[in-house]
Design a protein around this motif. Structure first.
Motif, PDB file in Angstrom:
ATOM      1  N   LEU A  44       0.826  -1.204   0.000  1.00 15.33           N
ATOM      2  CA  LEU A  44       0.000   0.000   0.000  1.00 15.33           C
ATOM      3  C   LEU A  44       0.865   1.260   0.000  1.00 15.33           C
ATOM      4  O   LEU A  44       0.355   2.366   0.121  1.00 15.33           O
ATOM      5  CB  LEU A  44      -0.910   0.034   1.231  1.00 15.33           C
ATOM      6  CG  LEU A  44      -1.949  -1.075   1.394  1.00 15.33           C
ATOM      7  CD1 LEU A  44      -2.728  -0.866   2.680  1.00 15.33           C
ATOM      8  CD2 LEU A  44      -2.900  -1.090   0.216  1.00 15.33           C
ATOM      9  N   GLY A  45       2.176   1.073  -0.092  1.00 17.29           N
ATOM     10  CA  GLY A  45       3.083   2.221  -0.108  1.00 17.29           C
ATOM     11  C   GLY A  45       3.549   2.659   1.262  1.00 17.29           C
ATOM     12  O   GLY A  45       4.112   3.739   1.409  1.00 17.29           O
ATOM     13  N   PHE A  46       3.338   1.819   2.272  1.00 20.17           N
ATOM     14  CA  PHE A  46       3.784   2.175   3.617  1.00 20.17           C
ATOM     15  C   PHE A  46       5.240   1.794   3.829  1.00 20.17           C
ATOM     16  O   PHE A  46       5.698   0.767   3.337  1.00 20.17           O
ATOM     17  CB  PHE A  46       2.938   1.468   4.671  1.00 20.17           C
ATOM     18  CG  PHE A  46       1.644   2.149   4.966  1.00 20.17           C
ATOM     19  CD1 PHE A  46       1.589   3.209   5.847  1.00 20.17           C
ATOM     20  CD2 PHE A  46       0.487   1.744   4.332  1.00 20.17           C
ATOM     21  CE1 PHE A  46       0.400   3.843   6.121  1.00 20.17           C
ATOM     22  CE2 PHE A  46      -0.719   2.367   4.593  1.00 20.17           C
ATOM     23  CZ  PHE A  46      -0.765   3.423   5.487  1.00 20.17           C
ATOM     24  N   TYR A  59       3.889   8.219   2.415  1.00 16.28           N
ATOM     25  CA  TYR A  59       3.973   9.568   1.854  1.00 16.28           C
ATOM     26  C   TYR A  59       3.543   9.491   0.394  1.00 16.28           C
ATOM     27  O   TYR A  59       3.912   8.559  -0.308  1.00 16.28           O
ATOM     28  CB  TYR A  59       5.408  10.084   1.856  1.00 16.28           C
ATOM     29  CG  TYR A  59       6.067  10.183   3.196  1.00 16.28           C
ATOM     30  CD1 TYR A  59       5.788  11.242   4.056  1.00 16.28           C
ATOM     31  CD2 TYR A  59       7.003   9.230   3.602  1.00 16.28           C
ATOM     32  CE1 TYR A  59       6.414  11.333   5.286  1.00 16.28           C
ATOM     33  CE2 TYR A  59       7.625   9.316   4.825  1.00 16.28           C
ATOM     34  CZ  TYR A  59       7.334  10.372   5.660  1.00 16.28           C
ATOM     35  OH  TYR A  59       7.953  10.467   6.865  1.00 16.28           O
ATOM     36  N   SER A  60       2.801  10.464  -0.049  1.00 18.83           N
ATOM     37  CA  SER A  60       2.517  10.555  -1.477  1.00 18.83           C
ATOM     38  C   SER A  60       2.194  12.004  -1.803  1.00 18.83           C
ATOM     39  O   SER A  60       2.111  12.848  -0.895  1.00 18.83           O
ATOM     40  CB  SER A  60       1.360   9.644  -1.863  1.00 18.83           C
ATOM     41  OG  SER A  60       0.162  10.161  -1.323  1.00 18.83           O
ATOM     42  N   THR A  64      -0.251  12.368   3.543  1.00 16.13           N
ATOM     43  CA  THR A  64       0.473  11.423   4.398  1.00 16.13           C
ATOM     44  C   THR A  64      -0.515  10.612   5.227  1.00 16.13           C
ATOM     45  O   THR A  64      -1.507  11.157   5.704  1.00 16.13           O
ATOM     46  CB  THR A  64       1.388  12.207   5.366  1.00 16.13           C
ATOM     47  OG1 THR A  64       2.165  13.109   4.600  1.00 16.13           O
ATOM     48  CG2 THR A  64       2.290  11.286   6.155  1.00 16.13           C
ATOM     49  N   VAL A  65      -0.220   9.333   5.369  1.00 12.62           N
ATOM     50  CA  VAL A  65      -1.003   8.512   6.300  1.00 12.62           C
ATOM     51  C   VAL A  65      -0.025   7.866   7.274  1.00 12.62           C
ATOM     52  O   VAL A  65       0.983   7.292   6.872  1.00 12.62           O
ATOM     53  CB  VAL A  65      -1.820   7.412   5.583  1.00 12.62           C
ATOM     54  CG1 VAL A  65      -2.601   6.587   6.590  1.00 12.62           C
ATOM     55  CG2 VAL A  65      -2.771   8.018   4.571  1.00 12.62           C
ATOM     56  N   ILE A  66      -0.313   8.000   8.562  1.00 14.00           N
ATOM     57  CA  ILE A  66       0.496   7.363   9.603  1.00 14.00           C
ATOM     58  C   ILE A  66      -0.322   6.210  10.166  1.00 14.00           C
ATOM     59  O   ILE A  66      -1.523   6.347  10.367  1.00 14.00           O
ATOM     60  CB  ILE A  66       0.801   8.358  10.741  1.00 14.00           C
ATOM     61  CG1 ILE A  66       1.544   9.578  10.194  1.00 14.00           C
ATOM     62  CG2 ILE A  66       1.607   7.708  11.840  1.00 14.00           C
ATOM     63  CD1 ILE A  66       1.664  10.693  11.196  1.00 14.00           C
ATOM     64  N   LEU A  67       0.334   5.085  10.380  1.00 13.37           N
ATOM     65  CA  LEU A  67      -0.385   3.929  10.908  1.00 13.37           C
ATOM     66  C   LEU A  67       0.370   3.355  12.100  1.00 13.37           C
ATOM     67  O   LEU A  67       1.553   3.051  12.012  1.00 13.37           O
ATOM     68  CB  LEU A  67      -0.515   2.889   9.787  1.00 13.37           C
ATOM     69  CG  LEU A  67      -1.472   1.736  10.024  1.00 13.37           C
ATOM     70  CD1 LEU A  67      -2.219   1.450   8.739  1.00 13.37           C
ATOM     71  CD2 LEU A  67      -0.730   0.511  10.464  1.00 13.37           C
ATOM     72  N   SER A  82     -10.220  11.310   2.713  1.00 16.06           N
ATOM     73  CA  SER A  82     -10.395  10.416   1.562  1.00 16.06           C
ATOM     74  C   SER A  82      -9.233   9.423   1.467  1.00 16.06           C
ATOM     75  O   SER A  82      -9.409   8.240   1.199  1.00 16.06           O
ATOM     76  CB  SER A  82     -10.493  11.235   0.276  1.00 16.06           C
ATOM     77  OG  SER A  82      -9.345  12.039   0.142  1.00 16.06           O
ATOM     78  N   LEU A  83      -8.043   9.949   1.752  1.00 15.74           N
ATOM     79  CA  LEU A  83      -6.836   9.116   1.718  1.00 15.74           C
ATOM     80  C   LEU A  83      -6.917   8.032   2.791  1.00 15.74           C
ATOM     81  O   LEU A  83      -6.614   6.853   2.554  1.00 15.74           O
ATOM     82  CB  LEU A  83      -5.637  10.018   1.991  1.00 15.74           C
ATOM     83  CG  LEU A  83      -4.278   9.589   1.481  1.00 15.74           C
ATOM     84  CD1 LEU A  83      -4.307   9.485  -0.021  1.00 15.74           C
ATOM     85  CD2 LEU A  83      -3.233  10.606   1.918  1.00 15.74           C
ATOM     86  N   LEU A  84      -7.370   8.457   3.960  1.00 19.16           N
ATOM     87  CA  LEU A  84      -7.496   7.548   5.094  1.00 19.16           C
ATOM     88  C   LEU A  84      -8.510   6.453   4.776  1.00 19.16           C
ATOM     89  O   LEU A  84      -8.272   5.269   5.026  1.00 19.16           O
ATOM     90  CB  LEU A  84      -7.952   8.368   6.305  1.00 19.16           C
ATOM     91  CG  LEU A  84      -7.877   7.720   7.670  1.00 19.16           C
ATOM     92  CD1 LEU A  84      -6.467   7.283   7.966  1.00 19.16           C
ATOM     93  CD2 LEU A  84      -8.345   8.688   8.733  1.00 19.16           C
TER      94      LEU A  84
END
Lengths: 269, 104
Positions: A44-46, A59-60, A64-67, A82-84
């Protein structure tokens, strides 16, 4: 593995189960799950963080999405909803998951958000701890330890339940997440985990008595205090992180506890 | 109980084979629990099928048991960032997490 009771195969009652997937109770189960989940995330790009293996960042150009991952609890944070949502959808497709909605409870932390920031407390955690050690009715106390008082190494009889001591002190250590006011006393108690002595238990009880007073004290991650432009880039650096935390965190002490302290101070005078 | 067996079958957790020679056979059992609501009433009866991991030997039956734990500072940082940038926070719970793991 033996066949499950009540579900033995009629055709091959003597056969055994060769496990392809892990089961609860197996020694390697936590590792196998972690391996499975973390090997899916890169698709997923993480990227896994070097600082903390349970932190993943994507990152994109969209954001940004932090998990955060804690065994089977997952805390995703995204710069755009939307990204989330797309990350959550991808995860729910791969694993059988329940979306619990906005964050309210994570690892014993009660989180509520308002327009001014996040309110994090461990009220239930303290209550459960007090219930567990059966000390719900401890007398409250104004300070977590006595001033100028050191715990010494060989000061009396060894405590008869060292496991219980370790378990309570360990729980208190986690409590310092929202309660830095007890951090010093807990650290003192931690230094004798290997060989607790009876009178340390009194010191630990004192911390519990003190924690009870500020039961609903919480941390606020406040907006008003900080404009820090480059935080996302600094995510891999530990030192700026501390700076951010120091500035963003505020204590909230409930009115009732403040009056408790005032009474105590008056008595002392 | 049927729900748990269904979950195990859906995952393809095991296939039946004759017992290989000189291998450790791990026992198993059902654990029954009564899940209660906050008010003490019974929410549901839960059955969890578990392996008796205590009979496993390190190096023979398994090698790695490590699973990382999240650091408090990381959680604090994440919460601070979320607050600072008004980022939405969500929460996911994996059902039967440990059944997803693949064994070699």
């Amino acid at each position: 593995m033996a066949q499950p009771q009540g579900f033995t195969s009629n055709l091959y009652p003597d056969f055994v189960c060769r496990l392809r997937k892990s089961l609860y109770g197996l020694k390697q189960a936590p590792h196998a799950w972690n391996e499975r989940f973390t090997s899916f995330l890169p698709s997923l790009g993480f990227q896994a963080s070097l600082v903390d293996p349970s932190l993943f960042v994507q990152y994109s150009s969209h954001g940004t999405v932090i998990l955060l991952l804690y065994v089977d609890d997952i805390l995703p944070i995204g710069s755009h909803s939307s990204l989330l949502t797309s990350v959550i959808d991808a995860l729910t497709q791969e694993f059988y998951m329940k979306d619990l909605g906005p964050l309210t409870y994570f690892l014993g932390l009660q989180v509520s958000s308002s327009s001014s920031g996040l309110f994090v407390s461990q009220t239930n955690y303290i209550k459960e701890l007090l219930d567990r050690v059966d000390l719900q009715n401890l007398k409250p106390c104004a300070t977590p330890c006595l001033p100028y008082h050191h715990l010494l190494k060989d000061d009396g009889k060894p405590y008869s339940h060292p496991q219980q001591y370790r378990s309570i002190v360990g729980a208190l250590q986690y409590l310092t997440f929202t309660r830095p006011d007890i951090a010093f006393s807990v650290n003192q108690a931690c230094q004798f985990m290997h060989n607790p002595i009876e009178y340390y238990v009194v010191a630990v009880k004192r911390i519990l008595r003190f924690s009870r007073v500020l039961l609903i004290m919480a941390f606020i991650f406040s907006l008003a205090l900080l404009i820090y432009k480059y935080t996302v880039m600094l995510i891999e650096l530990v030192i700026p992180m501390i700076v951010i935390l120091v500035i963003t965190q505020l204590w909230v002490i409930p009115q009732k506890s403040i009056s408790f302290f005032k009474i105590k101070i008056k008595k002392m005078k | 109980m049927q729900e748990e067996i269904n979950a195990l079958h859906a995952q393809g957790t095991w296939d039946l084979v004759p017992l290989p020679h000189a291998k450790n056979l791990v026992g198993c059992k059902w654990i029954y629990r009564i899940k209660k609501n906050a008010d003490g009433s019974i929410a549901r009866h839960k059955a969890r099928f578990v392996a008796k991991g205590f009979s496993q030997e390190e190096g023979v039956d398994y090698n790695e048991t490590f699973s990382p734990v999240v650091k408090p500072t990381t959680v604090q940082l994440a919460l601070a960032l979320a607050t600072q940038f008004h980022w939405p926070l969500r929460q996911l719970d994996v059902k039967n997490a440990f059944l997803h793991g693949i064994l070699q």
